[in-house]
Design a protein around this motif. Structure first.
Motif, mmCIF file in Angstrom:
data_model
loop_
_atom_site.group_PDB
_atom_site.id
_atom_site.type_symbol
_atom_site.label_atom_id
_atom_site.label_comp_id
_atom_site.label_asym_id
_atom_site.label_seq_id
_atom_site.Cartn_x
_atom_site.Cartn_y
_atom_site.Cartn_z
ATOM 1 N N ASP A 160 0.822 -1.206 0.000
ATOM 2 C CA ASP A 160 0.000 0.000 0.000
ATOM 3 C C ASP A 160 0.856 1.256 0.000
ATOM 4 N N ARG A 161 1.904 1.216 0.822
ATOM 5 C CA ARG A 161 2.738 2.403 0.911
ATOM 6 C C ARG A 161 3.422 2.685 -0.425
ATOM 7 N N ALA A 162 3.943 1.626 -1.042
ATOM 8 C CA ALA A 162 4.626 1.816 -2.319
ATOM 9 C C ALA A 162 3.660 2.413 -3.351
ATOM 10 N N ILE A 163 2.420 1.901 -3.368
ATOM 11 C CA ILE A 163 1.461 2.399 -4.347
ATOM 12 C C ILE A 163 1.135 3.866 -4.066
ATOM 13 N N TRP A 164 0.962 4.201 -2.788
ATOM 14 C CA TRP A 164 0.636 5.590 -2.460
ATOM 15 C C TRP A 164 1.791 6.527 -2.844
ATOM 16 N N VAL A 165 3.013 6.129 -2.499
ATOM 17 C CA VAL A 165 4.162 6.977 -2.830
ATOM 18 C C VAL A 165 4.271 7.170 -4.337
ATOM 19 N N ALA A 166 4.054 6.074 -5.072
ATOM 20 C CA ALA A 166 4.148 6.147 -6.522
ATOM 21 C C ALA A 166 3.028 7.017 -7.099
ATOM 22 N N LEU A 167 1.831 6.841 -6.554
ATOM 23 C CA LEU A 167 0.672 7.581 -7.046
ATOM 24 C C LEU A 167 0.868 9.079 -6.823
ATOM 25 N N ARG A 168 1.398 9.400 -5.658
ATOM 26 C CA ARG A 168 1.636 10.793 -5.305
ATOM 27 C C ARG A 168 2.662 11.405 -6.267
ATOM 28 N N TYR A 169 3.687 10.618 -6.563
ATOM 29 C CA TYR A 169 4.715 11.089 -7.495
ATOM 30 C C TYR A 169 4.117 11.355 -8.868
ATOM 31 N N LEU A 170 3.339 10.387 -9.351
ATOM 32 C CA LEU A 170 2.771 10.519 -10.691
ATOM 33 C C LEU A 170 1.798 11.693 -10.748
ATOM 34 N N ILE B 223 -5.159 8.334 3.924
ATOM 35 C CA ILE B 223 -4.148 7.466 3.298
ATOM 36 C C ILE B 223 -2.765 7.925 3.713
ATOM 37 N N GLU B 224 -2.594 9.238 3.723
ATOM 38 C CA GLU B 224 -1.297 9.810 4.049
ATOM 39 C C GLU B 224 -0.897 9.458 5.487
ATOM 40 N N LYS B 225 -1.868 9.527 6.378
ATOM 41 C CA LYS B 225 -1.580 9.276 7.783
ATOM 42 C C LYS B 225 -0.963 7.883 7.962
ATOM 43 N N GLY B 226 -1.483 6.925 7.224
ATOM 44 C CA GLY B 226 -0.967 5.570 7.364
ATOM 45 C C GLY B 226 0.346 5.341 6.637
ATOM 46 N N ASN B 227 0.678 6.212 5.725
ATOM 47 C CA ASN B 227 1.824 5.904 4.862
ATOM 48 C C ASN B 227 2.958 6.915 4.906
ATOM 49 N N MET B 228 2.940 7.783 5.907
ATOM 50 C CA MET B 228 4.085 8.683 6.056
ATOM 51 C C MET B 228 5.002 8.112 7.123
#
Lengths: 507, 123
Positions: free
Chosen positions: A156-166, B117-122
């Motif tokens: 999940d974290r990888a997808i969120w980081v990637a999504l944010r970047y894109l 989402i951010e809260k869980g992934n920062m």
């Protein structure tokens, strides 16, 4: 420029270079798709392609005149290949080769290697093209490839980081597209040169696109999370070459016309200080390296004329550092201080840290001297402060305790194995040989730097930086809020930057 | 096209871009943000079409119409239209990728609110 002059040995122009260039640009994409069809060959394709880029870049150095290619009319794709581009392509080739070496024995799927090839190809294309539209396409393909690489672990974290970047990169590229339309309207051509006669809002929009994509100053705050939360090899690729894909166009803009030059130089100094300020107080190794990337991009931009050599040095050293940091037992400096690390690993870490601090005998020294020599008077204080900050932040790595035997031997001896290192395979050392070897070899290119004054200055800077690390830093504790790194603030910062850029261009 | 018409159209196009961007800033839901980004990209595409049509709207195709039927120079410029096709394709594929990403994230964060989402992934 001194370096290419030293390298060009008066060799006659190579007649087949235009054809070779086309092959070189298209090959990574073709090989990427072919890699799917022949999944057992994928690594060899990627590794071969990286070395092809290295060879091609070396060819550019011995070429007497820069190669300008115009495919179709003045609407079409135009490419510019000169020694400056050569430095960037060389960085791309070496870093990709090292990262592939690192991944060689891992069980990465053909998908990973295909995306690495796409990334490599789009970075090459972004370096080579000299019109705004081709650059747009190259940068967007780059964004997609980088997205897929960051999201590769599928957590999940990888997808969120990637999504944010894109998301950040796509939105800012939309602003860039509006700027490109304005440039076209003024010139009926997409060429970089058209920026000279374009209205100020066009320049502001195009510069915004490039600055955000390159991770410069406050608009670059997407970068720390993206670079630190990716997998080790992907971090190395991102910091080593991906951000440079939009740094080179910025440098080109600065060299092409006078309105942009002071802006780029100013952003160079501001970024160098901004990044290093965060890096000095950072307590996490990978985040420290990511902030440091922001700072080093400032060094690249501060003296556009010698940007190539600095970019090469930084690309090599930063990807080496990310690969090492990924193999340290912990990401927190506090935890690392309490346990020794394996000595050979520490030696590699120290070599890279010394190079980035500007210690003589490594190419970081030559690059820093060259950049400092080409600064404007008003930049000098800022850049020296940034160099001091660099020395301070890398003292954190150099003073880590070491002297532990190899983890496997530790387990054999039956000692309490509280330190669990990921196995350092042969691939890791291949990568180190390419990157650190590159640093040593590149050091020889600019041997004129070795005068007494030049050698003394970085030594004093490093001594001062270590002093700050030992005596001042422990007494300071600064809480830096992460609020600005939040998604909404990244977007809002774009508007702030756009307004600022607009006024700077008008001024 | 007459200047006034072009100006009015231009204003609407920029309003689309701006509202799209505002949507990205203001909307809390990731899916809404992605759609707002699409609105913004629609505005940008429309701007390219407008730039192309500034001189005229006729298709620049050689045909056997008698000379003088179309006044000289009233053709649409094909270049911006051609290049924006590339941008449309790229925008479309990025949109698709993002929606897949949002789908995956929705499993753990059913509300899809970016702050959550951010809260869980920062870190």
């Amino acid at each position: 420029m001194t370096i290419p002059a030293a390298l060009s040995l008066g060799i006659a122009p190579i007649p087949s270079l235009p054809a070779l260039t086309i092959v070189w640009i298209t090959l990574p994409f073709a090989l990427g798709f072919l890699g799917y069809l022949m999944p057992r060959r994928d690594r060899y394709f990627a590794f071969g392609m990286a070395w092809f880029s290295v060879a091609y870049a070396l060819l550019l150095f011995v070429q007497p005149a820069p190669l300008e290619l115009r495919l179709l009319d003045h609407f079409g794709v135009s490419l510019l290949l000169d020694p400056l581009t050569g430095f960037f392509i060389l960085t791309n080739g070496l870093v990709t080769a090292a990262v592939l070496g690192y991944c060689w024995q891992s069980n990465k799927t053909p998908f990973f290697y295909a995306q690495t090839l796409m990334l490599h190809g789009s970075v090459n294309a972004a370096f080579a093209c000299s019109d705004l539209m081709s650059l747009y396409v190259a940068l967007e393909v780059l964004g997609v490839a980088a997205f897929l690489l960051i999201a590769y672990p599928r957590s999940d974290r990888a997808i969120w980081v990637a999504l944010r970047y894109l998301f950040v990169s796509n939105v800012v590229m939309l602003f860039y597209l509006v700027g490109t339309a304005l440039v076209y309207q003024a010139n009926h051509s997409f060429d970089f040169v058209g920026l000279r006669t374009a209205p100020p809002e066009a320049i502001a929009l195009v510069l915004l696109g490039l600055l955000v994509k390159a991770g410069i100053f406050i608009s670059g705050l997407w970068l720390p999370l993206t670079h630190s939360e990716s997998e080790t090899p992907v971090s190395a690729l991102m910091s080593g070459v991906v951000v440079k894909a939009s740094v080179l166009p910025l440098v080109r803009c600065a060299l092409l016309f006078e309105t942009a030059e002071p802006i780029v130089r100013l952003f160079g100094v501001a970024t160098a200080l901004f990044g290093v300020f965060y890096a000095v107080f950072e307590k996490d190794t990978k985040r420290m390296l990511a902030f440091h990337t922001i700072s080093q991009l400032g060094f690249v931009l501060a003296a556009p004329i010698v940007a190539g050599f600095y970019a090469l040095t930084h690309g090599l050293v930063k990807s080496a550092l990310f690969l090492i940091a990924g193999n340290l037992p912990s990401r927190s400096f506090k935890a690392l201080k309490s346990q020794a690390i394996w000595t050979p690993l520490w030696v590699a870490l120290a070599i890279a840290s010394f190079s980035i601090s500007g210690f003589p005998l490594l190419s970081g020294f030559g690059a820093k001297v060259l950049t400092m020599k080409n600064l404007e008077a008003w930049q000098v204080i800022g850049m020296n402060l940034a160099a001091l900050g660099t020395a301070t932040s890398f003292a954190k790595f150099i003073f880590l305790p070491h002297g532990l035997p190899h983890p496997s031997r530790l387990a054999l001896a039956g000692q309490p194995g509280e330190v669990i290192l990921p196995s350092l395979s042969r691939g890791f050392w291949v990568a180190m040989a390419i990157l650190l070897g590159g640093l040593v070899v590149a050091n020889g290119v600019y041997y004129e730097a070795y005068t007494w004054a030049n050698v003394a200055k970085p030594l004093v800077t490093i001594a001062l930086g270590w002093g700050v690390y030992q005596w001042v830093l422990p007494r300071l504790s600064l809480k830096r809020p992460q609020v600005l790194e939040q998604f909404e603030h990244l977007m809002g910062m774009m508007v702030v930057m756009l307004v600022a850029l607009f006024w700077m261009v008008l001024a | 096209m007459p200047v006034l018409e072009v100006r009015i159209l231009e204003a609407f196009v920029f309003a689309t871009v701006l509202f799209g961007f505002l949507g990205i800033l203001v909307k809390k839901n990731l899916l809404m943000k992605i759609i707002a980004m699409d609105v913004m990209s629609t505005g940008v595409i429309a701007y390219y079409v407008l730039v192309a049509a500034r001189q005229g709207v006729f298709t620049p195709i050689l045909s056997d119409t008698p000379k003088g039927e179309y006044p000289k120079g009233e053709y649409a410029d094909p270049v911006p239209q051609a290049v924006i096709l590339t941008a449309i394709v790229i925008g479309f594929s990025i949109q698709a990728l993002m929606l897949v990403g949002a789908m995956k994230l929705a499993r753990e964060n059913p509300t899809l609110e970016t702050s959550e989402i951010e809260k869980g992934n920062m870190p």
